[in-house]
Design an enzyme around this catalytic site. Structure first.
Site, PDB file in Angstrom:
ATOM      1  CE  LYS A  22      14.681 -15.995  -8.510  1.00 54.41           C
ATOM      2  NZ  LYS A  22      14.950 -15.248  -7.173  1.00 54.41           N
ATOM      3  CG  HIS A  30       5.624  -9.272  -8.741  1.00 56.35           C
ATOM      4  ND1 HIS A  30       4.371  -9.275  -7.958  1.00 56.35           N
ATOM      5  CD2 HIS A  30       6.385 -10.193  -8.522  1.00 56.35           C
ATOM      6  CE1 HIS A  30       4.503 -10.508  -7.124  1.00 56.35           C
ATOM      7  NE2 HIS A  30       5.795 -11.057  -7.500  1.00 56.35           N
ATOM      8  CE  LYS A  40      -3.891  -0.196   2.105  1.00 54.68           C
ATOM      9  NZ  LYS A  40      -4.910  -0.175   3.333  1.00 54.68           N
TER      10      LYS A  40
END
Length: 468
Positions: free
Chosen positions: A346, A248, A190
């Site tokens: 990664k 995402h 948030k």
């Protein structure tokens, strides 16, 4: 408009239905629950935001109650050790003492329904499970099996492709209303969302230039030093494009690119996010518009890292990438011609989690200045949330020489862990940070042609040494 509705509109929240009485975690014996979910819940309880919730765990492992209590103790202590001195009045101890564990095959007809029948409702069912297992579990349920007001919480990735996401949406819609479905994106807490929206829409300096007339490119980057970390069972079937970009970074892109909603109400906000994603595509010249790579043997901070294909549980034949990059075009008036580069990798030598907005050069620089006229860049950092503005100014000594400076600020941070924020939205019935069903399908639509091109070998698999 009622007073209650006015209060909801003023606060920016929308609370739906009765308060959740029971949190049921499916996959309670798994890594996600122990490492992220339970610490998030502990932080939420410590801050008095979980109410009088009853926690129930269910999994396929034959754990005893002692095994479950040991997991709770370990996960809760890790979260509370870094949460400061909060006196919760014994709330966390109560959650532990009243919690129970059940061995259940959630895909077997009737087993999950039988468990739900013994729980106090409304229930929030958290599917900390692989997408295919979650779909099978939901398929065993009927609407009458769910206590009234119950909510379903689905982990990413939501489905394994556009077709499975659409099919899962159909299964869920048969059980509960859309606003009772929470598709988790823990990356977008948030505080992060509101930091981006506040920066975008509360500053006259930025909003008039937030378009293709003034912005040259946008890069959204999530590079990390972490390697496979014993997650081959999941990661080798997903890869960087599905794991991070599809799940995402496309959502981050939509927040950066969206037009201003009229309110922070969940429908306004998610409608605008959806409009950006519906306008988004990747150029079909995938050798130019995408990149894939995987790490080879190397060293990260003095630690030896094996070649990805030699990691335990990895099948080299799958051709899984550990670094993915795509260039997204948003086909609307605001962003036509501006490349949005999304990258995640990664086992890299540097952790880099930020969005970089690069502005176009000035139309005219007066002759006589020396030094380097570098592009103006605005950097929005994620975890911790930061703001950096890179600009050119007259340097020290020679006033005709341009020099680079960076203005920096720390943005608001949440007291809750990322999964604490996720659970806060679930327990309060606020779906604002949940991914809406149509949006989940659109994210798959954007990346599926890229995945198909990669499977067909149209884009070569590059390699990079771990730690590079």
């Amino acid at each position: 408009m009622t007073t209650h509705a006015l209060d909801e509109k003023a606060s920016g929240h929308q609370f739906r239905g009765q308060a959740i009485r029971t949190l049921l975690i499916l996959g309670a014996s798994g890594d996600l629950t122990g490492r992220l979910l339970l610490p998030g819940l502990a932080r939420l309880v410590r801050h008095g935001k979980a109410g009088s919730i009853t926690l129930v765990g269910a999994g396929s492992d034959s754990w005893s109650q002692e095994d479950w209590q040991n997991r709770l103790a370990t996960s809760f202590s890790a979260a509370t050790a870094t949460s400061g001195n909060h006196d919760d009045g014994g709330a966390l101890s109560r959650v532990c003492s009243t919690s129970s564990y059940h061995q259940v095959d959630v895909t077997a007809e009737g087993e999950l329904a039988e468990l739900l029948a013994g729980l106090e409702g409304p229930v929030a069912i958290y599917f900390a499970l692989p997408p295919a297992v979650s779909e099978k579990a939901c398929a065993t349920l009927k609407p009458e099996d769910l206590p009234e007001g119950s909510r379903l919480v689905m982990e990413k990735p939501f489905g394994t492709d556009e077709e499975s996401a659409r099919r899962l949406n159909s299964v869920l819609a048969r059980l509960v209303p859309e606003d009772h479905i929470h598709r988790v994106d823990h990356f977008l807490g948030k505080a992060t969302v509101l930091n981006i929206l506040g920066l975008r829409f509360a500053n006259r300096l930025l909003e008039p230039v937030w378009n293709s007339l003034h912005i040259d490119s946008v890069d959204i980057i999530f590079d990390e030093k972490l390697t496979l970390e014993n997650r081959a069972r999941y990661y080798d079937n997903a890869g960087a494009l599905k794991d991070m970009i599809q799940s995402h970074l496309l959502q981050v892109m939509a927040l950066i690119a969206m037009n201003a909603p009229s309110t922070l109400h969940e429908r306004d906000l998610r409608d605008h996010i959806g409009s950006v994603l519906r306008a988004s595509t990747v150029d079909p010249d995938y050798r130019r518009s995408t990149r894939r790579a995987r790490y080879t043997e190397g060293t990260i901070e003095g630690r030896s890292v094996p070649n990805y294909v030699d990691e335990a549980g990895v099948d080299p034949a799958r051709g899984t990438e550990t670094l993915a990059e795509i260039v997204v075009s948003i086909q609307n008036e605001r962003w036509a011609g501006v490349p949005f580069r999304l990258r995640s990798g990664k086992a890299l030598g540097e952790t880099r989690k930020e969005a970089v907005i690069t502005f176009k050069p000035v139309n005219h620089l007066p002759d006589g200045f020396t030094g380097v006229d570098s592009p103006t860049r605005l950097r929005i950092g994620f975890g911790p949330d930061t703001l950096q503005l890179d600009i050119d100014v007259n340097g020290p000594g020679d006033v005709f020489c341009l020099d680079r400076i960076t203005l920096q600020a720390e943005l608001n941070a949440s007291e809750l862990l990322p999964y604490g924020e996720v659970l806060d939205g679930v327990l309060s019935g606020d779906p604002t940070l949940s991914v809406r069903g149509d949006t989940a399908e659109d994210c798959w639509r954007i990346v599926e042609p890229v995945l198909a091109a990669w499977r067909a070998g149209e884009v070569p698999m590059d390699e990079y040494a771990a730690g590079s």
